[in-house]
Design a protein around this motif. Structure first.
Motif, PDB file in Angstrom:
ATOM      1  N   ALA A 121      -4.764  21.834  15.439  1.00  0.00           N
ATOM      2  CA  ALA A 121      -6.442  22.907  16.111  1.00  0.00           C
ATOM      3  C   ALA A 121      -5.013  23.528  17.284  1.00  0.00           C
ATOM      4  N   THR A 122      -4.592  23.075  17.727  1.00  0.00           N
ATOM      5  CA  THR A 122      -3.009  23.602  18.967  1.00  0.00           C
ATOM      6  C   THR A 122      -2.861  24.900  18.645  1.00  0.00           C
ATOM      7  N   SER A 123      -2.485  25.108  17.564  1.00  0.00           N
ATOM      8  CA  SER A 123      -2.205  25.859  17.220  1.00  0.00           C
ATOM      9  C   SER A 123      -2.318  26.867  15.595  1.00  0.00           C
ATOM     10  N   ASP A 124      -3.374  26.629  15.406  1.00  0.00           N
ATOM     11  CA  ASP A 124      -4.400  27.422  14.017  1.00  0.00           C
ATOM     12  C   ASP A 124      -5.592  27.807  14.699  1.00  0.00           C
ATOM     13  N   SER A 125      -6.264  28.563  15.024  1.00  0.00           N
ATOM     14  CA  SER A 125      -7.268  28.817  15.743  1.00  0.00           C
ATOM     15  C   SER A 125      -8.079  28.599  14.858  1.00  0.00           C
ATOM     16  N   ARG A 126      -8.042  28.781  13.444  1.00  0.00           N
ATOM     17  CA  ARG A 126      -9.364  28.801  12.519  1.00  0.00           C
ATOM     18  C   ARG A 126      -9.746  27.408  11.943  1.00  0.00           C
ATOM     19  N   ILE A 127      -8.764  26.156  12.837  1.00  0.00           N
ATOM     20  CA  ILE A 127      -9.887  25.175  13.089  1.00  0.00           C
ATOM     21  C   ILE A 127     -10.972  25.501  14.387  1.00  0.00           C
ATOM     22  N   LYS A 128     -12.390  26.126  14.402  1.00  0.00           N
ATOM     23  CA  LYS A 128     -13.161  26.217  15.096  1.00  0.00           C
ATOM     24  C   LYS A 128     -13.735  25.093  16.192  1.00  0.00           C
ATOM     25  N   ALA A 129     -13.245  24.134  15.040  1.00  0.00           N
ATOM     26  CA  ALA A 129     -14.119  22.778  16.357  1.00  0.00           C
ATOM     27  C   ALA A 129     -13.334  21.399  15.508  1.00  0.00           C
ATOM     28  N   VAL A 130     -13.210  20.261  16.226  1.00  0.00           N
ATOM     29  CA  VAL A 130     -12.472  18.790  15.703  1.00  0.00           C
ATOM     30  C   VAL A 130     -13.236  18.105  16.137  1.00  0.00           C
ATOM     31  N   ALA A 131     -13.515  17.235  15.219  1.00  0.00           N
ATOM     32  CA  ALA A 131     -14.374  15.956  15.791  1.00  0.00           C
ATOM     33  C   ALA A 131     -13.260  14.345  14.930  1.00  0.00           C
ATOM     34  N   THR A 132     -12.996  13.904  15.960  1.00  0.00           N
ATOM     35  CA  THR A 132     -12.089  12.285  15.327  1.00  0.00           C
ATOM     36  C   THR A 132     -13.442  11.389  15.706  1.00  0.00           C
ATOM     37  N   ALA A 133     -12.709  10.169  15.027  1.00  0.00           N
ATOM     38  CA  ALA A 133     -13.684   9.186  14.768  1.00  0.00           C
ATOM     39  C   ALA A 133     -12.076   7.434  14.799  1.00  0.00           C
ATOM     40  N   SER A 134     -12.158   7.023  15.969  1.00  0.00           N
ATOM     41  CA  SER A 134     -11.276   6.073  16.454  1.00  0.00           C
ATOM     42  C   SER A 134     -10.320   6.585  16.682  1.00  0.00           C
ATOM     43  N   MET A 135      -9.469   7.795  17.268  1.00  0.00           N
ATOM     44  CA  MET A 135      -8.417   8.393  16.766  1.00  0.00           C
ATOM     45  C   MET A 135      -7.619   7.951  18.007  1.00  0.00           C
ATOM     46  N   TYR A 136      -6.323   7.489  17.095  1.00  0.00           N
ATOM     47  CA  TYR A 136      -4.683   7.505  17.639  1.00  0.00           C
ATOM     48  C   TYR A 136      -4.080   8.610  17.861  1.00  0.00           C
ATOM     49  N   ASP A 137      -3.207   8.022  18.591  1.00  0.00           N
ATOM     50  CA  ASP A 137      -2.070   8.595  19.927  1.00  0.00           C
ATOM     51  C   ASP A 137      -0.553   8.757  18.390  1.00  0.00           C
ATOM     52  N   MET A 138      -0.184   8.510  17.531  1.00  0.00           N
ATOM     53  CA  MET A 138       0.406   7.946  16.684  1.00  0.00           C
ATOM     54  C   MET A 138       1.946   8.318  17.180  1.00  0.00           C
ATOM     55  N   SER A 139       2.565   9.506  17.708  1.00  0.00           N
ATOM     56  CA  SER A 139       3.591   9.634  18.239  1.00  0.00           C
ATOM     57  C   SER A 139       3.631   8.329  19.246  1.00  0.00           C
ATOM     58  N   ARG A 140       2.353   8.671  20.201  1.00  0.00           N
ATOM     59  CA  ARG A 140       2.410   7.380  21.646  1.00  0.00           C
ATOM     60  C   ARG A 140       2.675   5.795  21.332  1.00  0.00           C
ATOM     61  N   SER A 141       2.056   5.715  20.373  1.00  0.00           N
ATOM     62  CA  SER A 141       1.600   4.828  19.694  1.00  0.00           C
ATOM     63  C   SER A 141       3.043   4.285  19.575  1.00  0.00           C
ATOM     64  N   ILE A 142       3.828   4.616  18.384  1.00  0.00           N
ATOM     65  CA  ILE A 142       4.421   4.224  18.009  1.00  0.00           C
ATOM     66  C   ILE A 142       5.587   3.932  18.448  1.00  0.00           C
ATOM     67  N   SER A 143       5.948   4.947  19.586  1.00  0.00           N
ATOM     68  CA  SER A 143       7.083   5.135  20.458  1.00  0.00           C
ATOM     69  C   SER A 143       7.207   4.103  21.753  1.00  0.00           C
ATOM     70  N   ARG A 144       5.850   3.970  22.215  1.00  0.00           N
ATOM     71  CA  ARG A 144       5.770   3.359  23.775  1.00  0.00           C
ATOM     72  C   ARG A 144       4.575   2.134  23.775  1.00  0.00           C
ATOM     73  N   GLY A 145       4.269   1.936  22.360  1.00  0.00           N
ATOM     74  CA  GLY A 145       3.989   0.309  22.456  1.00  0.00           C
ATOM     75  C   GLY A 145       2.102   0.652  22.529  1.00  0.00           C
ATOM     76  N   TYR A 146       1.576  -0.452  22.271  1.00  0.00           N
ATOM     77  CA  TYR A 146       0.403  -0.624  22.771  1.00  0.00           C
ATOM     78  C   TYR A 146      -0.325  -0.657  24.134  1.00  0.00           C
ATOM     79  N   HIS A 147      -0.786   0.528  24.798  1.00  0.00           N
ATOM     80  CA  HIS A 147      -0.723   0.368  26.402  1.00  0.00           C
ATOM     81  C   HIS A 147       0.205   0.971  26.724  1.00  0.00           C
ATOM     82  N   ASP A 148       0.906   1.854  25.999  1.00  0.00           N
ATOM     83  CA  ASP A 148       2.778   1.953  26.723  1.00  0.00           C
ATOM     84  C   ASP A 148       3.209   1.115  26.867  1.00  0.00           C
ATOM     85  N   SER A 149       2.983  -0.507  26.386  1.00  0.00           N
ATOM     86  CA  SER A 149       3.402  -1.719  27.242  1.00  0.00           C
ATOM     87  C   SER A 149       5.269  -1.669  27.328  1.00  0.00           C
ATOM     88  N   TYR A 150       5.687  -0.918  26.153  1.00  0.00           N
ATOM     89  CA  TYR A 150       7.229  -0.943  25.761  1.00  0.00           C
ATOM     90  C   TYR A 150       7.890  -0.336  27.677  1.00  0.00           C
TER      91      TYR A 150
END
Length: 317
Positions: A121-150
């Motif tokens: 949605a940050t680059s595609d304005s055709r998406i007029k609204a976004v909802a998430t459930a139990s959202m995860y940022d996988m880049s942050r999770s994988i590269s920095r660990g849970y609660h950025d613990s790495y």
């Protein structure tokens, strides 16, 4: 339903249409749905798609590239870039359907693919609204660990492991499987495994692992095509998430609205709270009382479908 993304990969999805859609020239709001990370359309996203179709939306739940029934020669590999593109490709497809109003398309995602839906949605304005459930940022999770613990040293250990794994894959001519988030033991050593979830569940298992196990590895949510139910991602999948920081342009979604739904007791709650702080105007953080992360996959008495319906009907006008 089959459609291609801009990389030429064929995606497969299930289309749901409300029974009320009867008039030949009637147009409707539509939603594209994905997630969780490593799941397939027959699991959580299909439940959301069917329920929201019952509430008046045309919905499309799809398998991400390289997973489920979708294409991609290498199986069970994840790419934050390509998985983000998949949401825009789903918009391409659903927006060309005769009963869809292409000016009233939203995105809904669960868990790890929520980050890709937001990033799309940050680059595609055709998406007029976004909802998430139990959202995860996988880049942050994988590269920095849970609660950025790495620590920085641990992050270097991970990329060294991934880099050496590439030599192994190149020499063998195939792609080994492994964990997408590589934990450390009490001595600070990497723990490596070729399955995301153990079978059977260990005694005194971590409560988060136990919650995932009870969904993916039991009749509650098991599916033979689900990576989380049967196997693991390719071992070098994590590399692209170190290189591709999602959410860096999150403010670009505004003034289009965002709804972030998280369980009160979810281990992942902080991701939704942090995105709420970073996002622009027209945003809402909805905390579900007494719910954990996995509850929002399929526990219909806890998933706030009334609120989701209201959100999209308010903003997809």
């Amino acid at each position: 339903m089959q459609f291609k993304n801009r990389y030429g990969i064929t995606l497969v999805g299930d289309l749901y249409q409300p029974k009320s859609l009867q008039q030949e020239h009637q147009s409707s709001a539509a939603l594209v749905l994905g997630g969780p990370f490593g799941a397939v359309k027959e699991q959580s996203s299909g439940l959301y798609a069917q329920t929201l179709a019952e509430r008046g939306f045309i919905t499309l739940a799809f398998d991400s590239s390289f997973t489920g029934e979708s294409g991609g020669d290498v199986r069970n590999v994840a790419s934050p870039d390509i998985h983000t593109e998949d949401f825009s490709a789903a918009v391409d497809y659903i927006g060309l359907l005769p009963h869809v109003d292409r000016n009233r398309i939203g995105a809904m995602a669960i868990c790890g693919l929520s980050g890709m839906a937001l990033t799309a949605a940050t680059s595609d304005s055709r998406i007029k609204a976004v909802a998430t459930a139990s959202m995860y940022d996988m880049s942050r999770s994988i590269s920095r660990g849970y609660h950025d613990s790495y620590t920085l040293d641990q992050r270097h250990q991970i990329i060294d492991y991934l880099s050496q794994q590439r030599w192994n894959d190149a020499a063998q001519g195939n792609f080994a499987t492994g964990l997408h988030e590589i934990p450390f033991d009490e001595q600070g050593q990497l723990i490596k495994s070729d399955k995301l979830l153990p079978d059977p569940l260990p005694i005194n298992a971590n409560p988060v692992m136990a919650a995932f196990f009870m969904y993916y590895k039991t009749t509650r949510g098991f599916h033979p095509r689900s990576i989380n139910s049967t196997t693991a991602w390719t071992a070098t999948t994590s590399m692209s998430f170190f290189a591709f920081p999602m959410m860096s342009q999150i403010a670009m979604i505004a003034p289009r609205p965002i709804l972030l739904i998280a369980g009160e007791n979810a281990h992942s709650r902080y991701y939704s709270e942090d995105i709420y702080r970073l996002a622009g105007q027209s945003k809402e953080l909805f905390i579900v009382p007494e719910a954990d992360h996995v509850d929002l996959y399929d526990q219909v008495e806890k998933i706030p479908f009334d609120h989701i319906e209201k959100f999209f009907k308010t903003h997809l006008i």
